[in-house]
Design a protein around this motif. Structure first.
Motif, PDB file in Angstrom:
ATOM      1  N   GLU A 189      10.274   6.015   8.359  1.00 54.55           N
ATOM      2  CA  GLU A 189      10.828   5.404   9.574  1.00 54.55           C
ATOM      3  C   GLU A 189      11.958   4.407   9.284  1.00 54.55           C
ATOM      4  O   GLU A 189      12.713   4.055  10.180  1.00 54.55           O
ATOM      5  N   GLY A 190      12.035   3.930   8.040  1.00 50.58           N
ATOM      6  CA  GLY A 190      13.011   2.887   7.717  1.00 50.58           C
ATOM      7  C   GLY A 190      12.488   1.516   8.119  1.00 50.58           C
ATOM      8  O   GLY A 190      11.670   1.387   9.022  1.00 50.58           O
ATOM      9  N   ILE A 191      12.982   0.483   7.444  1.00 48.06           N
ATOM     10  CA  ILE A 191      12.498  -0.890   7.701  1.00 48.06           C
ATOM     11  C   ILE A 191      13.570  -1.675   8.435  1.00 48.06           C
ATOM     12  O   ILE A 191      14.717  -1.788   7.974  1.00 48.06           O
TER      13      ILE A 191
ATOM     14  N   PRO B  18       0.830  -1.217   0.000  1.00 48.52           N
ATOM     15  CA  PRO B  18       0.000   0.000   0.000  1.00 48.52           C
ATOM     16  C   PRO B  18       0.863   1.265   0.000  1.00 48.52           C
ATOM     17  O   PRO B  18       1.995   1.278   0.502  1.00 48.52           O
ATOM     18  N   SER B  19       0.318   2.310  -0.537  1.00 48.71           N
ATOM     19  CA  SER B  19       1.067   3.573  -0.637  1.00 48.71           C
ATOM     20  C   SER B  19       1.400   4.140   0.741  1.00 48.71           C
ATOM     21  O   SER B  19       2.486   4.698   0.944  1.00 48.71           O
ATOM     22  N   ASP B  20       0.476   3.979   1.705  1.00 50.68           N
ATOM     23  CA  ASP B  20       0.760   4.506   3.035  1.00 50.68           C
ATOM     24  C   ASP B  20       1.866   3.720   3.734  1.00 50.68           C
ATOM     25  O   ASP B  20       2.660   4.279   4.496  1.00 50.68           O
TER      26      ASP B  20
ATOM     27  N   SER C  29       5.089   4.962   2.352  1.00 50.27           N
ATOM     28  CA  SER C  29       5.429   6.259   2.951  1.00 50.27           C
ATOM     29  C   SER C  29       6.009   6.079   4.347  1.00 50.27           C
ATOM     30  O   SER C  29       7.021   6.697   4.716  1.00 50.27           O
ATOM     31  N   LEU C  30       5.381   5.221   5.157  1.00 49.38           N
ATOM     32  CA  LEU C  30       5.878   4.969   6.514  1.00 49.38           C
ATOM     33  C   LEU C  30       7.253   4.314   6.479  1.00 49.38           C
ATOM     34  O   LEU C  30       8.139   4.655   7.283  1.00 49.38           O
TER      35      LEU C  30
ATOM     36  N   GLY D 209       3.486  -7.690   6.814  1.00 47.67           N
ATOM     37  CA  GLY D 209       3.791  -6.649   7.795  1.00 47.67           C
ATOM     38  C   GLY D 209       5.242  -6.223   7.749  1.00 47.67           C
ATOM     39  O   GLY D 209       6.100  -6.930   7.208  1.00 47.67           O
ATOM     40  N   ILE D 210       5.495  -5.041   8.314  1.00 54.10           N
ATOM     41  CA  ILE D 210       6.870  -4.552   8.448  1.00 54.10           C
ATOM     42  C   ILE D 210       7.081  -4.051   9.875  1.00 54.10           C
ATOM     43  O   ILE D 210       6.148  -3.618  10.545  1.00 54.10           O
ATOM     44  N   ILE D 211       8.323  -4.179  10.335  1.00 49.52           N
ATOM     45  CA  ILE D 211       8.749  -3.589  11.600  1.00 49.52           C
ATOM     46  C   ILE D 211       9.731  -2.484  11.243  1.00 49.52           C
ATOM     47  O   ILE D 211      10.748  -2.737  10.582  1.00 49.52           O
TER      48      ILE D 211
END
Length: 617
Positions: free
Chosen positions: A197-199, A187-189, A192-193, A210-212
């Motif tokens: 914030e970096g992955i 998703p685009s959001d 952006s996150l 999901g991502i942390i």
């Protein structure tokens, strides 16, 4: 002239000597009689029939096909029994035929293994250079790595049930595979996150991803609304270190060494032990099966909580420090510092078949397969190897169901033929031998039975009695109806032959001697009509078997989950099955075709072998 006279004299002399020996020498008599038998080739009727049957090439093919079908169904079901017809594993539905799920790509071992991610029937490996390798059965095109990913250097890999996600060394995020809940679309959001914030890490589960982020926030998308996985506890975001989940829950390791659970509430796994939440122990890793969680603390001890189903709480005795915990859907593993792997849980798909001499350094588990990396860099795998004939819409092994279903279909047809033969022969013999009003009465009754429409009768009975009848009772009902409806044709054949046989001399002689009628019918007439009965019943067998398959296909025969070849074809009514899951309808159809064709060839061969005109040729 003298030579001719001498030759004639020699022949006469030899003939006279031979006759003299036959008259006075017993051995010569026996030898000469034996020569006569050999010359005349006298054989018993049964041997003649068998010889004629074997002489027919099509009959031999039919016999071979039927024997193979019998071995496949009856011997095969002993070797590979169907343990529980009602047991389903819907995650494994529609898996293609093959046994290559655990066939690790050799190139991955050569380059060095960074990680291995497991889907329901496939795996993807990442080597030390950032290259991806794929193997197994592909349910959704996930093994076809996109061209925009194939040449990238991958840093992290996450594999879900039918999709995969990677993070490149340049910080790019890609996902592909089954996308029914948009889990394979970023998703685009989220982009952006991730950019802001970096992955830190990525995760893929059953229908969601999901991502942390580096700020220790967890963001999920996909199939998370129904199970409330997107509603995280208040103390989670900003403290997430690791995650692991199923379709309903997710266990989360926080940066303070405690454990939290997200998702469905009120179940066993949501009740986390107090020592894992109050900081009494420092947890370094968490995993979970479908409904059971496991945590590893910094002292090398494991903590298990959740469902007791499938022996998940039956932790074996471990007398050493545990350095890693791992889980798949139905089993748990603990790796000791000695390299020994401890396993417990369910073993339906060989999840607990850990090699006895294994000394592992790292474990990679997921869904139904586990890989252990040895000290020399090689990989040892165990778990679900795959299915010779694929799985059905409920994830059940099609091979074991074909064998068990074949037993049902063959037995129903056979027992229906026994009922048909008993009734048909009794009615036909009595009608033909007695004649008169008895013959007229029995033939009118047979006409009444012949006029009964079989399919509507069975469908009507199933509608009225189906609610109160189990699968076994319906089987008995089908067999009885098949036998009671099918006997008139056999009765007419037997009657016609009896009308011929009762006027022969041996029957008149038996009557003159005062032999009782039932003895004449059974001992003298029956052997002469038995061959016709055998041929007719053989041909009826194939017809009864096809009738049962048709009824089960229509939903009025053998009821699921008990398999038969007919109800296994039920899915063929859907165009999606015909187009995409060919093994679900072609394999049962081939079994029915081979069985029916073989039985018909055997029946035709018996008919020709028992035909006196054929024997004279």
């Amino acid at each position: 002239m003298n030579d001719n006279k001498k030759s004639t004299f020699s022949r006469l002399k030899d003939s006279f000597t031979s006759m003299f020996k036959r008259l006075f020498s017993p051995k010569a008599k026996q030898k000469d009689f034996k020569n006569v038998l050999e010359e005349e080739a006298i054989t018993s009727p049964s041997k003649v029939v068998w010889k004629n049957f074997l002489h027919d090439k099509l009959a031999r093919i039919g016999m071979l096909g039927f024997v193979l079908i019998l071995l496949f169904c009856f011997l095969g079901s002993v070797v590979m029994p169907m343990k529980d017809p009602a047991k389903t594993e819907t995650v494994l539905k529609n898996i293609q035929p093959g046994r290559k799920i655990l066939s690790v790509d050799s190139g991955l071992e050569k380059k060095g293994i960074e990680t291995i991610g497991n889907g329901i029937s496939f795996s993807i490996g990442l080597d030390k250079t950032g290259k991806l390798y794929t193997w197994g059965s592909d349910p959704s095109g996930v093994l076809d790595i996109p061209s925009n990913v194939e040449n990238k250097k991958i840093e992290k890999l996450a594999v879900g049930d039918k999709h995969a996600m990677v993070l490149t060394k340049n910080g790019e995020l890609f996902a592909w595979g089954f996308n029914n809940f948009n889990q394979a679309t970023i998703p685009s959001d989220i982009r952006s996150l991730a950019s802001y914030e970096g992955i830190e890490d990525i995760y893929a589960g059953e229908g969601y991803s999901g991502i942390i982020t580096k700020e220790k926030n967890l963001y999920l998308w996909g199939n998370v609304k129904a199970s409330k996985l997107d509603i995280l506890p208040s103390n989670v975001n900003g403290h997430v270190k690791k995650v692991n989940g199923s379709s309903f829950n997710m266990v989360i390791l926080l940066d303070d060494g405690t454990v939290a659970v997200a998702g469905t509430t009120g179940n066993e796994i949501s009740a986390v032990p107090e020592e894992l939440t109050n900081g009494s122990v420092n947890v370094v890793d968490v995993k979970m099966t479908f409904r059971t969680g496991i945590a590893l603390d910094d002292q090398g001890k494991i903590h298990v909580w959740g469902s007791t189903d499938k022996g998940m709480m039956n932790v074996p005795e471990i007398n050493e420090k545990v350095v890693q915990v791992s889980t798949n859907r139905n089993a748990m593993y603990a790796l000791g510092e000695s390299g020994k792997v401890y396993a417990w849980g369910d073993n339906t798909l060989n999840e607990l078949n850990v090699p006895s001499n294994l000394v592992a350094e790292k474990l990679y588990s997921g869904f139904y397969q586990t890989y252990a990396v040895n000290k020399d860099g090689t990989v040892t795998a165990w778990g679900n190897k795959g299915y010779f004939m694929g799985t059905d819409q409920f994830g059940r092994d099609l091979l074991t169901r074909l064998m068990a279903g074949g037993k049902v279909t063959l037995l129903v047809g056979f027992l229906a033929c026994i009922v048909e033969a008993i009734i048909g022969m009794i009615v036909g013999m009595i009608a033909g031998f007695k004649g008169g009003w008895v013959d007229n009465l029995l033939m009118r009754i047979s006409e009444i039975f012949s006029s009964i429409p079989f399919m509507p009768l069975v469908i009507t009975l199933s509608a009225f009695l189906g609610v109160n009848m189990g699968s076994n009772e319906k089987l008995i009902l089908i067999m009885l109806i098949l036998g009671f409806i099918s006997w008139p044709s056999l009765a007419r054949i037997v009657r016609g032959q009896i009308l011929i046989e009762r006027e022969k001399d041996f029957v008149l002689a038996a009557r003159a001697l005062g032999i009782k009628e039932y003895a004449i019918i059974i001992r003298h007439i029956l052997p002469n009509v038995l061959n016709l009965c055998i041929v007719n019943v053989t041909l009826s067998y194939a017809s009864n078997m096809l009738t049962e398959s048709g009824l089960s296909f229509l939903g009025f025969g053998v009821q699921a989950p008990m398999p038969s070849w007919g109800n296994m074809l039920d899915g063929a009514q859907q165009s999606e099955v015909i187009q995409m899951y060919w093994w679900r309808w072609i394999l049962p159809a081939v079994c029915i075709m081979i069985a029916a064709f073989s039985i018909n060839l055997i029946g035709d061969g018996l008919r020709d072998a028992l035909d006196p005109k054929a024997n004279e040729k």
